[in-house]
Design a protein around this motif. Structure first.
Motif, PDB file in Angstrom:
ATOM      1  N   VAL A  60       6.111  -0.374   1.191  1.00 30.05           N
ATOM      2  CA  VAL A  60       6.078   1.081   1.058  1.00 30.05           C
ATOM      3  C   VAL A  60       4.778   1.515   0.395  1.00 30.05           C
ATOM      4  CG1 VAL A  60       7.299   1.088  -1.174  1.00 30.05           C
ATOM      5  CG2 VAL A  60       7.445   3.079   0.311  1.00 30.05           C
ATOM      6  N   GLU A  61       4.286   2.662   0.849  1.00 33.84           N
ATOM      7  CA  GLU A  61       3.088   3.289   0.286  1.00 33.84           C
ATOM      8  C   GLU A  61       3.467   4.730  -0.035  1.00 33.84           C
ATOM      9  OE1 GLU A  61      -1.070   5.088   2.077  1.00 33.84           O
ATOM     10  OE2 GLU A  61      -0.033   3.509   3.165  1.00 33.84           O
ATOM     11  N   GLY A  72       6.882   3.942   5.019  1.00 33.52           N
ATOM     12  CA  GLY A  72       7.482   2.622   4.993  1.00 33.52           C
ATOM     13  C   GLY A  72       7.075   1.805   6.191  1.00 33.52           C
ATOM     14  N   GLN A  73       7.054   0.486   5.990  1.00 34.50           N
ATOM     15  CA  GLN A  73       6.749  -0.444   7.067  1.00 34.50           C
ATOM     16  C   GLN A  73       7.790  -1.553   6.985  1.00 34.50           C
ATOM     17  OE1 GLN A  73       2.606  -1.589   7.805  1.00 34.50           O
ATOM     18  NE2 GLN A  73       3.285  -3.723   7.646  1.00 34.50           N
ATOM     19  N   CYS A  82       7.188   1.600  11.594  1.00 32.62           N
ATOM     20  CA  CYS A  82       6.815   2.447  10.466  1.00 32.62           C
ATOM     21  C   CYS A  82       7.448   3.824  10.603  1.00 32.62           C
ATOM     22  CB  CYS A  82       5.296   2.611  10.399  1.00 32.62           C
ATOM     23  SG  CYS A  82       4.407   1.075  10.235  1.00 32.62           S
ATOM     24  N   ASP A  83       7.702   4.444   9.468  1.00 38.37           N
ATOM     25  CA  ASP A  83       8.176   5.822   9.454  1.00 38.37           C
ATOM     26  C   ASP A  83       7.947   6.377   8.052  1.00 38.37           C
ATOM     27  OD1 ASP A  83       9.436   8.264  10.188  1.00 38.37           O
ATOM     28  OD2 ASP A  83      10.807   7.174  11.491  1.00 38.37           O
ATOM     29  N   VAL A  84       8.146   7.675   7.914  1.00 40.08           N
ATOM     30  CA  VAL A  84       7.912   8.348   6.647  1.00 40.08           C
ATOM     31  C   VAL A  84       9.239   8.865   6.109  1.00 40.08           C
ATOM     32  CG1 VAL A  84       6.745  10.309   5.548  1.00 40.08           C
ATOM     33  CG2 VAL A  84       5.584   9.008   7.327  1.00 40.08           C
ATOM     34  N   ALA A  98      12.336   8.690  -1.960  1.00 35.91           N
ATOM     35  CA  ALA A  98      11.416   8.709  -0.817  1.00 35.91           C
ATOM     36  C   ALA A  98      11.328   7.325  -0.184  1.00 35.91           C
ATOM     37  CB  ALA A  98      10.034   9.194  -1.260  1.00 35.91           C
ATOM     38  N   ALA A  99      11.260   6.279  -0.998  1.00 38.86           N
ATOM     39  CA  ALA A  99      11.194   4.911  -0.476  1.00 38.86           C
ATOM     40  C   ALA A  99      12.484   4.558   0.256  1.00 38.86           C
ATOM     41  CB  ALA A  99      10.931   3.925  -1.609  1.00 38.86           C
TER      42      ALA A  99
END
Length: 190
Positions: A60-61, A72-73, A82-84, A98-99
């Motif tokens: 996660v970033e 996230g990946q 990946c998605d947000v 959020a994560a």
């Protein structure tokens, strides 16, 4: 181990006790709420651990913005999606939220919990004092885990009866529904 081998296990419905419901919207007087089903991130991780315990990884970033957000990946059996995710508003607006949202959204790309989007969003009586539905919605038979389903075709027939009330009245639309159902039945038979 390949994703194709484990795809159905990843996408299988969760036990009913693991599916949660939240209010998506309310009537003006807050006596009724439209409920939507979801699973939490822990349930997603348990599914991944159950199906492919040593073959998944989540990175996660965190992103900058008004609300906490994360990219996230998720890598499962060598495939990466990946998605947000967003934290939402209020007390739940944390980086952890959020994560978790990013993990759940990435997991849907692998079929995990995707069926939840096909569930009805019923209106139910709402208890504003408890901030909860008076009665939690029940999952349709098709959305239950294999061990929770009724034996035989009973659940299929009851689901078809429930759908009958929602069929369109227009003959052309009914023909299209029939065509799609027939194609699905033919595909299932092969």
């Amino acid at each position: 181990m390949t994703y194709a081998e484990f795809k159905d296990q990843l996408a299988a419905p969760f036990p009913a006790r693991r599916v949660l419901w939240r209010a998506q919207s309310f009537t003006h007087d807050r006596t009724s709420a439209r409920m939507v089903a979801y699973v939490d991130a822990r349930t997603v991780m348990e599914r991944l651990d159950e199906v492919c315990p040593d073959a998944w990884e989540f990175d996660v970033e965190f992103l900058t913005g008004a609300l906490p957000a994360a990219r996230g990946q998720l890598t499962v059996l060598g495939l990466t999606r990946c998605d947000v995710g967003e934290a939402g508003e209020g007390d739940a607006a944390t980086l952890k939220a959020a994560a978790s949202d990013a993990l759940k959204r990435c997991a849907v790309h692998f079929g995990i919990g995707r069926y939840l989007y096909d569930l009805p969003s019923p209106w139910v009586d709402w208890d504003e004092e408890q901030r909860a539905p008076v009665e939690v919605p029940r999952l349709p038979e098709w959305a239950l885990g294999e061990e929770e389903r009724a034996n035989g075709a009973t659940h299929v027939l009851s689901t078809l009866d429930a759908l009958r009330a929602t069929l369109p009245r227009d003959v052309n639309q009914l023909r299209e529904v029939y065509r799609l159902v027939r194609a699905a039945l033919d595909a299932a038979a092969h």
